[in-house]
Design a protein around this motif. Structure first.
Motif, mmCIF file in Angstrom:
data_model
loop_
_atom_site.group_PDB
_atom_site.id
_atom_site.type_symbol
_atom_site.label_atom_id
_atom_site.label_comp_id
_atom_site.label_asym_id
_atom_site.label_seq_id
_atom_site.Cartn_x
_atom_site.Cartn_y
_atom_site.Cartn_z
ATOM 1 N N LEU A 20 0.820 -1.206 0.000
ATOM 2 C CA LEU A 20 0.000 0.000 0.000
ATOM 3 C C LEU A 20 0.852 1.253 0.000
ATOM 4 N N ALA A 21 2.046 1.148 0.557
ATOM 5 C CA ALA A 21 2.913 2.317 0.660
ATOM 6 C C ALA A 21 3.851 2.471 -0.520
ATOM 7 N N ILE A 30 6.031 11.589 -3.672
ATOM 8 C CA ILE A 30 6.897 12.117 -2.621
ATOM 9 C C ILE A 30 6.062 12.982 -1.691
ATOM 10 N N VAL A 31 6.179 12.737 -0.399
ATOM 11 C CA VAL A 31 5.521 13.588 0.590
ATOM 12 C C VAL A 31 6.578 14.495 1.205
ATOM 13 N N LEU A 32 6.346 15.803 1.081
ATOM 14 C CA LEU A 32 7.251 16.815 1.637
ATOM 15 C C LEU A 32 6.625 17.380 2.905
ATOM 16 N N ASP A 33 7.363 17.278 3.983
ATOM 17 C CA ASP A 33 6.870 17.678 5.297
ATOM 18 C C ASP A 33 7.697 18.841 5.834
ATOM 19 N N LYS A 97 -1.574 7.539 3.495
ATOM 20 C CA LYS A 97 -2.747 7.606 2.624
ATOM 21 C C LYS A 97 -2.343 7.876 1.180
ATOM 22 N N ALA A 98 -1.295 8.652 0.986
ATOM 23 C CA ALA A 98 -0.816 8.967 -0.361
ATOM 24 C C ALA A 98 -0.069 7.799 -0.996
ATOM 25 N N LYS A 99 0.173 6.729 -0.209
ATOM 26 C CA LYS A 99 0.953 5.579 -0.686
ATOM 27 C C LYS A 99 2.306 6.062 -1.223
ATOM 28 N N ALA A 100 2.962 6.878 -0.432
ATOM 29 C CA ALA A 100 4.184 7.550 -0.871
ATOM 30 C C ALA A 100 5.339 6.579 -1.077
#
Length: 259
Positions: A20-21, A30-33, A97-100
């Motif tokens: 899932l990920a 890509i998740v940018l935090d 959730k974004a399946k990054a």
């Protein structure tokens, strides 16, 4: 006995959770935090307007802009794009959730200004549940945002003697992606040192809450010490932030290409 059965059942599900990920075949996610935000300013410089939360957001938005312009097959997801407070657990949920394929948390380092020490340098962290003594100072500072969350201490208790099962679960999930996390951390560290001409303070490990629940390769970056005058001046310039963003962007390109 029941608790060990639960761990076994949980572990059986790990490959599915891992899938899932992983995103999909067409899109690299890509998740940018941008660390801190809103009521949590993070570290403060010599001027009260020199705030970590603003540095982090500026660099993250520039990374996202570069990706959008140059890497058309990469999808960027932000945990925040404005000066808002986002709980640590919510940051991880956004990534999951974004399946990054990759999670990057951007921060700015600091020590007590009364200290005679004036450390310098960029650092790239991956997760461990057993932090080395030398990294505890950074870990405690970055995890201190927990105190601003509702029931934060209860949600993020690391000292509960009965919580070893959850530690095992998280560690098993993270272990699947540890090699990739370290690989990216090494690439981005080299880039920040060479492209942005920053001092190399190492690729390290710590028990950061924001990395703990992300089920994909993930790193936390420290862009420099806002408590050190020379680094504060660099971090407060547009050119300095753009150089750091360019470094991180270059690392993303190299990491994605080798995958």
């Amino acid at each position: 006995m029941h608790r060990y059965i639960y761990i076994l059942l949980f572990c059986i599900q790990i490959p599915f959770t891992s899938l899932l990920a992983e995103g999909n075949d067409e899109t690299f996610v890509i998740v940018l935090d941008a660390g801190h935000g809103g009521k949590d300013p993070g570290a403060i410089g010599s001027n009260r307007n020199n705030r970590e939360k603003d540095i982090n957001l500026s660099v993250v938005l520039e990374i996202g802009r570069l990706i959008t312009e140059e890497l058309k097959d990469v999808k960027v997801v932000y945990t925040r794009k404005t000066d808002t407070f986002v709980e640590l657990g919510q940051r991880a949920r956004i990534a999951n959730k974004a399946k990054a394929n990759l999670f990057i948390s951007v921060h700015t380092n600091a020590i007590d200004r009364r200290s005679k020490r004036k450390p310098q340098g960029v650092q790239s962290y991956t997760l461990t549940l057993n932090t080395a003594e030398s990294n505890l100072e950074v870990e405690k500072r970055e995890n201190s945002v927990i105190q601003l969350e509702e029931n934060g201490e209860e949600k993020w208790s690391y000292s509960n003697p009965n919580s070893s099962e959850s530690d095992i679960m998280y560690e098993l999930l993270q272990d699947q992606h540890m090699e990739q996390s370290v690989d990216f951390a090494q690439i981005v560290q080299r880039e920040m040192v060479t492209t942005a001409k920053r001092t190399d303070a190492g690729v390290l490990q710590a028990n950061f809450a924001v990395l703990r629940l992300t089920y994909m390769p993930s790193v936390l970056l420290e862009l420099g010490y806002i408590s050190t005058p020379s680094e504060e001046r660099f971090l407060m310039t547009n050119n300095g932030r753009k150089l750091l963003a360019k470094s991180i962007f270059n690392a993303i390109k190299k990491y994605k290409a080798q995958l």
